[in-house]
Design a protein around this motif. Sequence first.
Motif, PDB file in Angstrom:
ATOM      1  N   GLY A  11       0.956  -1.245  -0.024  1.00 44.97           N
ATOM      2  CA  GLY A  11       0.045  -0.220  -0.078  1.00 44.97           C
ATOM      3  C   GLY A  11       0.779   1.352   0.059  1.00 44.97           C
ATOM      4  N   TRP A  12       2.013   1.201   0.736  1.00 46.48           N
ATOM      5  CA  TRP A  12       2.914   2.219   0.918  1.00 46.48           C
ATOM      6  C   TRP A  12       3.579   2.655  -0.653  1.00 46.48           C
ATOM      7  N   ILE A  13       3.794   1.435  -1.344  1.00 45.38           N
ATOM      8  CA  ILE A  13       4.504   1.773  -2.333  1.00 45.38           C
ATOM      9  C   ILE A  13       3.430   2.263  -3.526  1.00 45.38           C
ATOM     10  N   VAL A  14       2.308   1.763  -3.428  1.00 40.28           N
ATOM     11  CA  VAL A  14       1.344   2.579  -4.352  1.00 40.28           C
ATOM     12  C   VAL A  14       1.122   4.158  -3.842  1.00 40.28           C
ATOM     13  N   LEU A  16       3.230   5.926  -2.660  1.00 37.02           N
ATOM     14  CA  LEU A  16       4.500   6.436  -2.995  1.00 37.02           C
ATOM     15  C   LEU A  16       4.547   7.014  -4.463  1.00 37.02           C
ATOM     16  N   CYS A  17       3.962   5.872  -5.300  1.00 39.67           N
ATOM     17  CA  CYS A  17       4.119   6.167  -6.676  1.00 39.67           C
ATOM     18  C   CYS A  17       2.792   7.375  -7.303  1.00 39.67           C
ATOM     19  N   LEU A  18       1.928   7.231  -6.565  1.00 42.55           N
ATOM     20  CA  LEU A  18       1.052   8.256  -6.757  1.00 42.55           C
ATOM     21  C   LEU A  18       1.566   9.573  -6.331  1.00 42.55           C
ATOM     22  N   HIS A  19       1.880   9.654  -5.250  1.00 48.41           N
ATOM     23  CA  HIS A  19       2.818  10.820  -4.834  1.00 48.41           C
ATOM     24  C   HIS A  19       3.819  11.319  -5.643  1.00 48.41           C
ATOM     25  N   GLU A  20       4.586  10.602  -6.492  1.00 47.28           N
ATOM     26  CA  GLU A  20       5.669  11.110  -7.606  1.00 47.28           C
ATOM     27  C   GLU A  20       5.024  11.251  -8.694  1.00 47.28           C
ATOM     28  N   PHE A  21       4.040  10.508  -9.120  1.00 49.78           N
ATOM     29  CA  PHE A  21       3.338  10.593 -10.581  1.00 49.78           C
ATOM     30  C   PHE A  21       2.537  11.941 -10.396  1.00 49.78           C
ATOM     31  N   GLY A  22       2.184  12.397  -9.198  1.00 47.85           N
ATOM     32  CA  GLY A  22       1.407  13.573  -9.070  1.00 47.85           C
ATOM     33  C   GLY A  22       2.387  14.808  -9.433  1.00 47.85           C
ATOM     34  N   HIS A  23       3.657  14.720  -8.819  1.00 50.14           N
ATOM     35  CA  HIS A  23       4.729  15.630  -9.323  1.00 50.14           C
ATOM     36  C   HIS A  23       4.676  15.709 -10.773  1.00 50.14           C
ATOM     37  N   ALA A  24       5.113  14.427 -11.358  1.00 55.72           N
ATOM     38  CA  ALA A  24       5.449  14.352 -12.769  1.00 55.72           C
ATOM     39  C   ALA A  24       4.487  14.880 -13.458  1.00 55.72           C
ATOM     40  N   VAL A  25       3.062  14.462 -13.503  1.00 55.54           N
ATOM     41  CA  VAL A  25       2.021  14.918 -14.402  1.00 55.54           C
ATOM     42  C   VAL A  25       1.514  16.272 -14.483  1.00 55.54           C
ATOM     43  N   VAL A  26       1.809  16.876 -13.453  1.00 58.48           N
ATOM     44  CA  VAL A  26       1.528  18.367 -13.097  1.00 58.48           C
ATOM     45  C   VAL A  26       2.676  19.071 -13.764  1.00 58.48           C
ATOM     46  N   ALA A  27       4.031  18.765 -13.724  1.00 60.67           N
ATOM     47  CA  ALA A  27       4.943  19.260 -14.399  1.00 60.67           C
ATOM     48  C   ALA A  27       4.859  19.047 -15.808  1.00 60.67           C
ATOM     49  N   LEU A  41       5.906   9.461 -16.143  1.00 59.51           N
ATOM     50  CA  LEU A  41       4.392   9.323 -16.252  1.00 59.51           C
ATOM     51  C   LEU A  41       3.973   7.783 -16.101  1.00 59.51           C
ATOM     52  N   THR A  42       4.424   7.341 -14.946  1.00 56.07           N
ATOM     53  CA  THR A  42       4.066   5.895 -14.853  1.00 56.07           C
ATOM     54  C   THR A  42       3.847   5.600 -13.401  1.00 56.07           C
ATOM     55  N   LEU A  43       3.182   4.479 -13.005  1.00 54.56           N
ATOM     56  CA  LEU A  43       3.207   4.052 -11.574  1.00 54.56           C
ATOM     57  C   LEU A  43       4.242   2.817 -11.376  1.00 54.56           C
ATOM     58  N   ASN A  44       5.172   2.801 -12.052  1.00 55.99           N
ATOM     59  CA  ASN A  44       5.921   1.743 -12.017  1.00 55.99           C
ATOM     60  C   ASN A  44       7.232   2.322 -10.943  1.00 55.99           C
ATOM     61  N   PRO A  45       7.351   1.759  -9.584  1.00 59.70           N
ATOM     62  CA  PRO A  45       7.916   2.041  -8.656  1.00 59.70           C
ATOM     63  C   PRO A  45       9.646   2.310  -8.759  1.00 59.70           C
ATOM     64  N   LEU A  46       9.915   1.390  -9.800  1.00 54.48           N
ATOM     65  CA  LEU A  46      11.250   1.393 -10.330  1.00 54.48           C
ATOM     66  C   LEU A  46      11.853   2.645 -10.891  1.00 54.48           C
ATOM     67  N   LYS A  47      10.779   3.229 -11.302  1.00 56.92           N
ATOM     68  CA  LYS A  47      11.179   4.651 -12.151  1.00 56.92           C
ATOM     69  C   LYS A  47      11.555   5.741 -11.091  1.00 56.92           C
ATOM     70  N   TYR A  48      10.936   5.684  -9.967  1.00 58.25           N
ATOM     71  CA  TYR A  48      11.114   6.604  -8.848  1.00 58.25           C
ATOM     72  C   TYR A  48      12.189   6.427  -7.957  1.00 58.25           C
ATOM     73  N   THR A  49      12.861   5.097  -8.149  1.00 60.57           N
ATOM     74  CA  THR A  49      14.007   4.890  -7.148  1.00 60.57           C
ATOM     75  C   THR A  49      15.063   5.880  -7.002  1.00 60.57           C
ATOM     76  N   ASP A  50      15.589   6.027  -5.725  1.00 65.18           N
ATOM     77  CA  ASP A  50      16.621   7.142  -5.425  1.00 65.18           C
ATOM     78  C   ASP A  50      17.403   6.442  -4.432  1.00 65.18           C
ATOM     79  N   PRO A  51      18.805   6.592  -4.600  1.00 62.00           N
ATOM     80  CA  PRO A  51      19.891   5.993  -3.759  1.00 62.00           C
ATOM     81  C   PRO A  51      19.612   6.535  -2.377  1.00 62.00           C
ATOM     82  N   GLY A  52      19.465   7.633  -2.082  1.00 61.63           N
ATOM     83  CA  GLY A  52      19.188   8.200  -0.657  1.00 61.63           C
ATOM     84  C   GLY A  52      17.936   7.654  -0.092  1.00 61.63           C
ATOM     85  N   LEU A  53      16.744   8.172  -0.760  1.00 60.14           N
ATOM     86  CA  LEU A  53      15.543   8.156  -0.387  1.00 60.14           C
ATOM     87  C   LEU A  53      15.029   6.599  -0.501  1.00 60.14           C
ATOM     88  N   SER A  54      15.425   5.840  -1.296  1.00 56.32           N
ATOM     89  CA  SER A  54      15.050   4.473  -1.513  1.00 56.32           C
ATOM     90  C   SER A  54      15.599   3.423  -0.661  1.00 56.32           C
TER      91      SER A  54
END
Length: 750
Positions: A11-14, A16-27, A41-54
């Motif tokens: 649920g958290w991953i979903v 998280l994806c919606l949060h980052e997707f929100g940034h991306a789609v509005v941008a 512009l996807t809900l694939n969590p692998l696209k949002y992976t960050d060394p520090g945050l992930s």
Amino acid sequence: MWLVAVFICLGWIVSLCLHEFGHAVVAYWGGDTSVKDKGYLTLNPLKYTDPGLSLMLPLFFLLIGGIALPGGAVYINQNRLRDRFWKSAVSAAGPFANIIVVLLLSLLFRFGQNWDISSFIFPSLAFLVVLNIYVVLINLLPIPSLDGYGIIEPWLPTHLQRQFNQFSKYGIWFLIGLLWFVRPFNQFLWGITDTVSNFLLIPTDLAFLGERIFSRYSLYIVVVLIALLWIFRDRESDLYRQGSQLISKGKYQEAIAAFDRVIEIETNYAEAWYLRGYAFLQSGQYQAALSSYDKAIEIKPEYPEAWHDKGVVLRSLGRHEAAISCYDKAIEIQPEFLLAWHNRGIDLYELKRYEEAIASYDKAIEIEPKYAEAWMNRGNALAILHLDEAAVEAYNKAVQIQPESAAWIHLVKMLQKLQRYEEAIAVYDKKLQLKPEDPDAWYRRGLILAKLQREQEASQSYENAIACYDRSIKRNQNNPQNYYDLGLLLEKLQRQTEALECYEAAISASDRILSRQPKDAKTSYQKACLLEKLQLDEAALTAYEQVTSIQPDFYQAWYNQGIILTKMQQYDRAIYAYDKALETIPENSSVWFIRGKTLAQWQRYEAARESYDRAIALYPEFYGFWLYRGNAVYELERYEEAIASYDKAIELKEDCTSAWLLRGIALIKLEQYEAANACCEKAIQIESNCPDAWYNQACCYALCGEASRAIKSLQQALKLDTEEKLRELAKTDPDLEAIREHPLFQNLLN
């Protein structure tokens, strides 16, 4: 019970994806279409992976016993967003997506009934709602690097943005410290979270049960989840992000290497080609930058940033018309492209098309009325057109928007031109209220007061400038730059002895640093520059050699070695030094030019011509390169070719006295005396007190047999020649042979 932990993680991953997707789609809606190319512009969590945050932060929280769930990130090109409203909207979109998740999940509790409390689903959902509420509150804190700060940042004054942005890389650690060590603050946030969850009718006992089960069983699940995200992360995006971070740190060569690895994986990654070009641009490798931008445009023809930056490179190469064409293409794709309009104005200004430049600046200002630099450059164009009052208005606007803008210097100069000295002093006073430790402002203020013969006030202003430097030196006695800057000021004030003491103190400060850090190339370079300023050429040369032994690609040190070696007439070593500089900056036209001048002094005229040609190929619109090329081929007795080069110099700078004079001399060699005389006449029109122009005209008249005119021009030449070099030349000059026996000629020389 394991299912609760698994469900919460998923649920958290979903969310998280919606949060980052929100940034991306509005941008994307706001103008940054690059997010699509980056795969955001996807809900694939692998696209949002960050060394520090992930990876790093979740492991850190596991170690300290906190809630450890992976985070993510999207990288938005802020310059592509249409305006600051969109910038705020992009930052707000992430928390807004979490709010939507909270509201949707809470509906299940508001309208649901007859829960099976023993089921794993409802404790999981309750804790997910509470967790998302808490995350929204955290994200909305106005701390740099968080969305809350991103919402307000576009509305802050520019100088505050710069100050806060320096803190952004520490923002997340500041937040962790705040939550961990300031327990009342953390409790306050959890209190608000409880209030909101109660309002949404989320059962507290279910949320507490979900949290307790998750804390107990989540360790291995979270570690596995983090490992999976890391193993299957988007390698291209990871390298792209690494390259972007290296650019932000100014490590351009390392960034280029990172983008090369991205391109090896995905050849058609337009964004990677684009940033590779930017890294080359920043490191002065213009042809490589052009190639990268061209590749980005080939992959993605509708890429406004690539077109824009290609224009910037072309400007650096002196190709202003081509640069304008690139800006026009960027504007065609993105009509509200602020930087494209502004830079278009700069290139039009360089081409002396001032009215068109003003129109471009006006368009930039229409898009962003508080664009201080556009107002300043608009003022510069108006000043050239002698629209002084309009220029003052533009400069005033720039200073109002951004008090630290360089526009205040232009404003003061214009007020001085208009003899509005009191207003100029008022500008300095206002600037000094904002920044009282600005020695340059105190010094310039003193100059105006001196012009008004208010000597005591001027002297006090100069002393205030000196005091600013003195305080800087007291704060850091080991900073050579402070002593050097004070020395420059004292030199301007004709206090040479004190200036010399400052320069010597700067050298001593450099030596103190080098005693601790002998491999400090930057400090060694500063010391070498100081020694060169003091005309201690041998010592300066040794210091520059020390710099290049520490850092072989320190091209400024190689360049300065070449200058000193040329003065010493060690031409072969000078050329070697210039060539070493060109290994690092092969597209620097100035180095090719100065190399050509050294070769000409060495009487290697053909090699000098080749060097000038390289400079011209890089920057064909600078008249000086053509002028010196003409001199080189003149010495090779290729007079027609020399005239063609002088003609090009005149085309670029019609009032270039030297070009007209030298063209005339070449025409004399071709025995085209009337045409040569016309060149001398033109030179005299431009600069009537030029003795060489009058002398060459005398030669033309003498060669044409017009003795009286020749003597009259020669008389004027000798009158203007304060050093009397022409008098000695006239005694033996074969061009004056026809009038040498004339009595008036004899009287002139005697």
